[in-house]
Design an enzyme around this catalytic site. Structure first.
Site: not given
Ligand code: NAP
Length: 314
Positions: A53, A97, A120
């Site tokens: 990412k 994460q 997210d």
């Protein structure tokens, strides 16, 4: 005729090129979107995902910061960190994460991320925004599914879409996106009766279950579009034989690595479907691209809205 392959690499590259251009234009007006990636501890799979990412941010021109609190971090430590990141103007997106270490209350930590920076799309405020069609941030994998349909010119309006899986991160938000795109949506789960018959109604069939090769040809309406979201690692030779016997490339890979990746669909569904995403190389490829897109969107929603407010006040 075998199904058309919906190649995630092609769509992901298109999206990344478009975002790179948008980031260049934003930079000209003095705005550089920024993403903070919080990686707690040393889980090797998480390290790989997060590095990928951060690398994509660098390629695209998005500012990124990798924050790596130790495995021993407490919920309070992480809440304090999130508070700092929420307060920073150069950070538009905060990615935590998962999984977090067992001693951490993951729900509390995720809820602490400001909805404006929730790239997210997990925060209840963003879930509400999606269901009421207000501007907000939407989870990356369902967004990627919609981009595949759009870019492959697959109609959604008036179509029957059947989604197997009702998770908060894939099934439910995708159902909302498809509903907003005028599809007629059915969500299935482990208690659905006669699942193959329900799935055969789908002009669009989405498998987001987490079970290797679960969706077989008897689930598929001839000519349907299949989006296979599942990512399953298999190491069992019997299972491998069942799905990949005679596939020389896979056999070589399995021999060398002792494992392979399969989606939630049996590869033979491509004999019945009209179009299908492969695994690997399908939906998964778009997830990081959509994270980049969400970071730019978060920057625009937050910073440009504020600039406009200042201009009105001034
Ligand atoms: P999840 O939270 O475990 O949810 C799985 C869903 O599948 C649940 O709703 C469950 O039903 C349903 N299900 C399980 N067994 C079933 C059965 N026998 N019949 C019908 N429904 C069944 O999974 P998730 O997080 O949504 O992930 C799903 C898959 O997508 C996984 O393989 C994951 O690795 C993959 N994934 C890929 C990406 C990507 O970037 N491509 C991103 C996220 C996830 P109940 O609710 O009744 O238990």
């Amino acid at each position: 005729m075998p199904a058309t392959l919906l190649d995630g690499n092609i769509f992901a590259n298109q999206i990344k090129e478009e975002i790179t251009e948008e980031v260049r234009q934003l930079a000209a007006s003095g705005l550089r979107p920024g993403l903070a990636a919080v990686l707690v501890g040393t889980n090797p799979a998480s390290q790989t995902y997060v590095r990928s990412k951060v690398r994509t941010c660098e390629q695209i021109g998005i500012f990124s910061e990798l924050v790596t609190p130790p495995e021993s971090s407490t919920t309070e430590d992480l809440l304090a960190l999130i508070e700092q990141l929420n307060a920073r103007d150069d950070i538009d997106g905060i990615l935590v994460q998962l999984p977090l270490p067992a001693q951490v209350d993951a729900k509390r930590v995720l809820l602490a991320v400001s909805p404006e920076k929730d790239v997210d799309g997990f925060h209840p405020v963003n879930v509400g925004n999606l269901s009421t069609q207000r501007p907000g941030l939407v989870p990356c994998t369902p967004l990627g599914c919609m981009e595949i349909l759009r870019r492959a010119n697959i109609a959604t309006e008036g179509q029957e879409a059947v989604i197997v899986g009702r998770s908060d991160i894939v099934g439910k938000p995708l159902a909302m996106l498809l509903t907003n795109a005028n599809a007629t949506v059915t969500i299935c789960h482990s208690r659905t009766k006669d699942l193959p018959a329900v799935c055969r109604r789908g002009d669009i069939l989405v498998a987001a279950i987490g079970r290797p090769g679960f969706i077989t040809t008897e689930f598929v309406k001839p000519g349907a579009t299949i989006l296979d979201v599942g990512i399953n690692h298999i190491t069992d030779p019997v299972l491998f034989e069942r799905f990949f016997k005679g596939d020389e490339k896979r056999e070589k890979q399995f021999e060398e690595k002792g494992s392979t990746i399969i989606g939630d669909c049996d590869p033979r569904v491509t004999r019945i479907a009209g179009a299908c995403t492969p695994v690997p190389g399908g939906v998964g490829k778009l997830t990081i691209a959509m994270l980049m897109s969400n970071t730019v969107k978060a920057a625009k929603l937050r910073r440009l809205a504020r600039q406009a407010e200042t201009a009105v006040q001034g």
